[in-house]
Design an enzyme around this catalytic site. Structure first.
Site, short mmCIF file in Angstrom:
data_model
loop_
_atom_site.label_atom_id
_atom_site.label_comp_id
_atom_site.label_asym_id
_atom_site.label_seq_id
_atom_site.Cartn_x
_atom_site.Cartn_y
_atom_site.Cartn_z
N ALA A 125 0.80 -1.35 0.16
CA ALA A 125 0.03 0.01 -0.04
C ALA A 125 0.92 1.13 0.07
O ALA A 125 0.49 2.60 0.20
CB ALA A 125 -0.96 -0.08 1.26
N ASN A 181 1.13 -4.57 7.49
CA ASN A 181 1.90 -5.25 6.21
C ASN A 181 3.06 -4.33 5.84
O ASN A 181 3.97 -4.55 5.42
CB ASN A 181 1.17 -5.53 5.06
N HIS A 211 -0.47 6.43 5.15
CA HIS A 211 1.15 6.22 5.53
C HIS A 211 2.04 7.22 5.16
O HIS A 211 2.07 7.85 3.76
CB HIS A 211 1.53 4.92 4.97
N1 LIG Z 1 0.88 -6.85 1.60
C1 LIG Z 1 -0.18 -5.72 1.83
O1 LIG Z 1 0.21 -4.60 1.35
C2 LIG Z 1 -1.36 -6.32 2.17
C3 LIG Z 1 -2.25 -5.34 2.18
C4 LIG Z 1 -3.53 -5.85 2.72
C5 LIG Z 1 -3.65 -6.89 3.43
N2 LIG Z 1 -2.51 -7.85 3.30
C6 LIG Z 1 -2.70 -9.18 3.97
O2 LIG Z 1 -2.93 -10.27 2.85
C7 LIG Z 1 -4.07 -11.24 3.40
C8 LIG Z 1 -5.18 -11.42 2.61
O3 LIG Z 1 -5.83 -10.27 2.94
P1 LIG Z 1 -7.39 -10.01 2.35
O4 LIG Z 1 -7.73 -8.61 2.60
O5 LIG Z 1 -7.50 -10.94 0.90
O6 LIG Z 1 -8.12 -10.92 3.50
P2 LIG Z 1 -9.53 -11.82 3.41
O7 LIG Z 1 -10.01 -12.40 4.70
O8 LIG Z 1 -10.53 -10.83 2.37
O9 LIG Z 1 -9.23 -12.99 2.66
C9 LIG Z 1 -8.49 -14.10 3.27
C10 LIG Z 1 -8.85 -15.53 2.80
O10 LIG Z 1 -7.95 -16.53 2.91
C11 LIG Z 1 -8.60 -17.74 3.74
N3 LIG Z 1 -7.76 -18.12 4.52
C12 LIG Z 1 -7.18 -17.55 5.60
N4 LIG Z 1 -6.51 -18.53 6.32
C13 LIG Z 1 -6.06 -19.67 5.40
C14 LIG Z 1 -5.55 -20.88 5.41
N5 LIG Z 1 -4.73 -21.22 6.41
N6 LIG Z 1 -5.57 -21.64 4.40
C15 LIG Z 1 -6.61 -21.40 3.33
N7 LIG Z 1 -7.25 -20.29 3.07
C16 LIG Z 1 -7.05 -19.47 4.47
C17 LIG Z 1 -10.12 -17.13 4.24
O11 LIG Z 1 -10.85 -17.93 4.27
C18 LIG Z 1 -10.45 -16.01 3.28
O12 LIG Z 1 -11.12 -16.31 2.40
C19 LIG Z 1 -4.06 -10.78 4.92
O13 LIG Z 1 -3.14 -11.74 5.57
C20 LIG Z 1 -3.90 -9.60 4.83
O14 LIG Z 1 -3.21 -9.19 6.38
C21 LIG Z 1 -1.55 -7.64 2.86
#
Ligand SMILES: NC(=O)c1ccc[n+]([C@@H]2O[C@H](COP(=O)([O-])OP(=O)(O)OC[C@H]3O[C@@H](n4cnc5c(N)ncnc54)[C@H](O)[C@@H]3O)[C@@H](O)[C@H]2O)c1
Length: 260
Positions: A125, A181, A211
């Protein structure tokens, strides 16, 4: 490039629906989510439909995927990261907070080196990760990140602007694992989790995820301010984080690479 998606929520779903274009270079071949309904729903929205897998082993079999996009959770990185890399597939990690576990990161790096595959962490982000990477080669003196969000996006309830945390990025990530993150990515690109200073502010007056990064080093000084809008499907995720992962995938499938 053939892509397998681990985690079909906001990020995995948005990328899965957007990345595969008729005649394009990226194809989604397999999807898996701990909640099978979500995997089925996403598969039905992609043409041609990818395989819906019941577990990570199924996601990795067939050898059809070149890269696994992790968009699930920090736990998923810890549980499946090594298995993915050892299967000879590249791994793109969105739940980068998982890399605050130094032992896990070391282990994954070693496995990736052995298998000659890459682990990708998109900028997420924020802008400026390219500058931090370049500046770190000359020597960094100080890196500070101030994150400001609406309290509901930080899972807290406060009436007025409140500094929730100030200290090392490592400590802040432990306290707010779903929200930092950016701090993890910035730390990995720069001076590490213990030296990067993180400030987290809950601000009831804002509807943006802001940020501010300030970097000082032998090169000089730069600052970047991001005023991110949330993604349409999840107010806790900045839309730019999703676009950043898509930009990394595009870079990997394009012969011309621009930027550090
Ligand atoms: N790098 C970045 O800039 C950034 C930004 C935002 C979010 N994220 C991270 O990315 C990840 C996903 O974010 P999101 O907004 O799509 O979340 P979300 O909750 O919308 O989707 C996550 C999905 O993963 C599934 N899931 C969770 N644990 C699992 C496992 N062990 N095995 C299989 N499936 C699993 C859930 O059922 C859900 O459908 C999170 O960890 C979040 O913190 C990263």
């Amino acid at each position: 490039m053939n892509l397998a998606i681990l985690g079909c929520g906001n990020i995995g779903g948005t990328i899965g629906r957007a990345i595969q274009k008729p005649g394009g270079k990226i194809c989604v071949v397999a999807v898996y989510d701990i909640d099978e309904k979500k995997a089925r729903r996403l598969a039905a929205q992609i043409t041609p439909a990818p395989r819906v897998c019941k577990n990570v082993e199924e996601l990795l079999k067939n050898g059809d995927a070149d890269l696994v996009l992790e968009a699930a959770s920090q736990e998923a990185v810890a549980l499946y990261g090594k298995k993915i890399v050892e299967s000879g597939k590249a791994l793109m990690v969105m739940s980068v907070g998982a890399f605050t576990d130094d032992a896990l990161l070391k282990d994954l790096r070693k496995a990736a080196e052995k298998k000659k595959v890459k682990i990708y962490v998109p900028s997420g982000a924020v802008a400026g990760i390219d500058g931090v990477k370049s500046a770190s080669l000359g020597g960094l003196k100080k890196v500070t990140l101030t994150t400001r969000k609406n309290p509901k996006n930080l899972d807290v309830s406060v009436e007025e602007e409140t500094v929730l945390y100030e200290g090392s990025a490592r400590g802040g990530i432990k306290k707010y694992p779903k929200n930092v993150n950016v701090a993890a990515t910035l730390s990995l690109a720069g001076i590490g989790l213990d030296k990067t200073v993180l400030r987290i502010i809950a601000d009831p007056k804002t509807d943006k995820n802001t940020h501010e990064i300030v970097v000082e080093g032998v090169f000089g000084r730069f600052s970047v301010v991001m005023n991110n809008l949330p993604s349409p499907e999840n107010p806790k995720t900045s839309y730019l984080a999703i676009l950043s992962a898509m930009a990394t995938l595009k870079r990997l499938s394009d012969p011309l690479e621009i930027g550090t």
